[in-house]
Enzyme design. Structure first.
Site, PDB file in Angstrom:
ATOM      1  N   HIS A  52      32.994  47.261  98.135  1.00 36.71           N
ATOM      2  CA  HIS A  52      31.979  48.208  97.621  1.00 36.71           C
ATOM      3  C   HIS A  52      30.627  47.611  98.173  1.00 36.71           C
ATOM      4  CE1 HIS A  52      32.540  44.405  95.208  1.00 36.71           C
ATOM      5  NE2 HIS A  52      31.200  44.276  95.641  1.00 36.71           N
TER       6      HIS A  52
HETATM    7  C1  T46 Z   1      30.743  41.136  95.322  1.00 39.09           C
HETATM    8  C2  T46 Z   1      31.896  40.422  95.881  1.00 39.09           C
HETATM    9  C3  T46 Z   1      31.560  39.625  96.890  1.00 39.09           C
HETATM   10  C4  T46 Z   1      32.179  40.206  85.543  1.00 39.09           C
HETATM   11  O1  T46 Z   1      32.501  40.589  84.375  1.00 39.09           O
HETATM   12  N1  T46 Z   1      31.073  39.673  85.907  1.00 39.09           N
HETATM   13  C5  T46 Z   1      30.654  39.248  87.330  1.00 39.09           C
HETATM   14  O2  T46 Z   1      29.788  38.590  87.583  1.00 39.09           O
HETATM   15  C6  T46 Z   1      31.682  39.700  88.273  1.00 39.09           C
HETATM   16  C7  T46 Z   1      31.042  39.580  89.710  1.00 39.09           C
HETATM   17  C8  T46 Z   1      32.666  40.537  87.922  1.00 39.09           C
HETATM   18  N2  T46 Z   1      33.140  40.608  86.512  1.00 39.09           N
HETATM   19  C9  T46 Z   1      34.413  41.351  86.129  1.00 39.09           C
HETATM   20  C10 T46 Z   1      34.539  42.815  86.789  1.00 39.09           C
HETATM   21  C11 T46 Z   1      35.997  43.096  86.970  1.00 39.09           C
HETATM   22  O3  T46 Z   1      36.602  43.385  85.735  1.00 39.09           O
HETATM   23  O4  T46 Z   1      35.221  40.618  87.053  1.00 39.09           O
HETATM   24  C12 T46 Z   1      36.294  41.604  87.485  1.00 39.09           C
HETATM   25  C13 T46 Z   1      36.403  41.254  88.982  1.00 39.09           C
HETATM   26  O5  T46 Z   1      35.333  41.880  89.651  1.00 39.09           O
HETATM   27  P1  T46 Z   1      35.499  42.675  91.268  1.00 39.09           P
HETATM   28  O6  T46 Z   1      36.563  43.598  91.158  1.00 39.09           O
HETATM   29  O7  T46 Z   1      34.097  43.439  91.234  1.00 39.09           O
HETATM   30  O8  T46 Z   1      35.467  41.531  91.972  1.00 39.09           O
HETATM   31  P2  T46 Z   1      35.174  41.553  93.850  1.00 39.09           P
HETATM   32  O9  T46 Z   1      35.893  40.203  94.414  1.00 39.09           O
HETATM   33  O10 T46 Z   1      36.152  42.910  94.317  1.00 39.09           O
HETATM   34  O11 T46 Z   1      33.668  41.414  94.060  1.00 39.09           O
HETATM   35  C14 T46 Z   1      32.995  40.381  93.697  1.00 39.09           C
HETATM   36  C15 T46 Z   1      31.534  41.139  93.205  1.00 39.09           C
HETATM   37  O12 T46 Z   1      31.859  41.862  91.801  1.00 39.09           O
HETATM   38  C16 T46 Z   1      30.744  41.672  94.120  1.00 39.09           C
HETATM   39  O13 T46 Z   1      29.540  41.907  93.507  1.00 39.09           O
HETATM   40  O14 T46 Z   1      29.851  41.412  96.081  1.00 39.09           O
HETATM   41  O15 T46 Z   1      32.728  39.680  94.720  1.00 39.09           O
END
Ligand code: T46
Length: 138
Positions: A52
């Site tokens: 993303h």
């Molecule tokens: C990014 C890369 C480097 C939260 O509730 N709070 C938070 O601050 C974050 C980051 C995530 N979440 C929840 C949302 C999802 O249910 O944690 C779960 C996993 O998040 P996500 O699928 O977005 O994780 P990544 O590793 O794909 O991405 C993350 C960050 O979301 C993003 O901003 O730049 O790491």
């Protein structure tokens, strides 16, 4: 680096005979006020995270333990960065597509973010990202 919105930061460890300590302060060692810190660990073998971009968020990724790769794409150019040092930070501005992969066993990837969590700031569709970047450059 030959891609917009990306910069590597080298942090200064305070080392002595007990080991190393790195302190990071908003607007001093990193170019924004730190509003949120999160980290990922126990990453499944072969997992690909990210996929993303963000409309406004700035972040610094630090592999405090282990290693991973980060694919970065500004809509025109792509690069791959290896993160494997706790004293290096990968700055990612807004409008950059990112994918993290090839996590070694035991990797802890810590992220400093310029804002609190906001799902509406995410662009999760790659074609939408390209259109967003194009609109911004017109
Ligand atoms: C990014 C890369 C480097 C939260 O509730 N709070 C938070 O601050 C974050 C980051 C995530 N979440 C929840 C949302 C999802 O249910 O944690 C779960 C996993 O998040 P996500 O699928 O977005 O994780 P990544 O590793 O794909 O991405 C993350 C960050 O979301 C993003 O901003 O730049 O790491």
């Amino acid at each position: 680096m030959d891609i917009s919105g990306i910069k590597m930061y080298q942090f200064n460890p305070h080392g002595d005979d007990r080991g190393q300590l790195i302190a990071l302060e908003g607007m001093i060692s990193v170019p924004f006020d730190i509003k949120r810190v999160y980290y990922m660990y126990d990453t499944a073998f072969g997992a690909r995270r990210g996929r993303h971009a963000h409309k406004n968020l700035q972040q610094i990724l630090i592999c405090v333990s282990g290693s991973c790769k980060v694919l970065l794409d500004d809509g025109t150019k792509k690069i791959i960065v290896n993160l494997n040092r706790p004293d290096e930070g990968l700055y990612i501005a807004n409008n950059v597509w990112r994918e993290m992969y090839d996590f070694s066993s035991g990797t802890v990837l810590m992220v400093l973010a310029s804002d609190i969590y906001d799902e509406s700031d995410y662009i999760r569709d790659y074609n939408e990202f390209l259109a967003f970047v194009k609109r911004g450059n017109e």
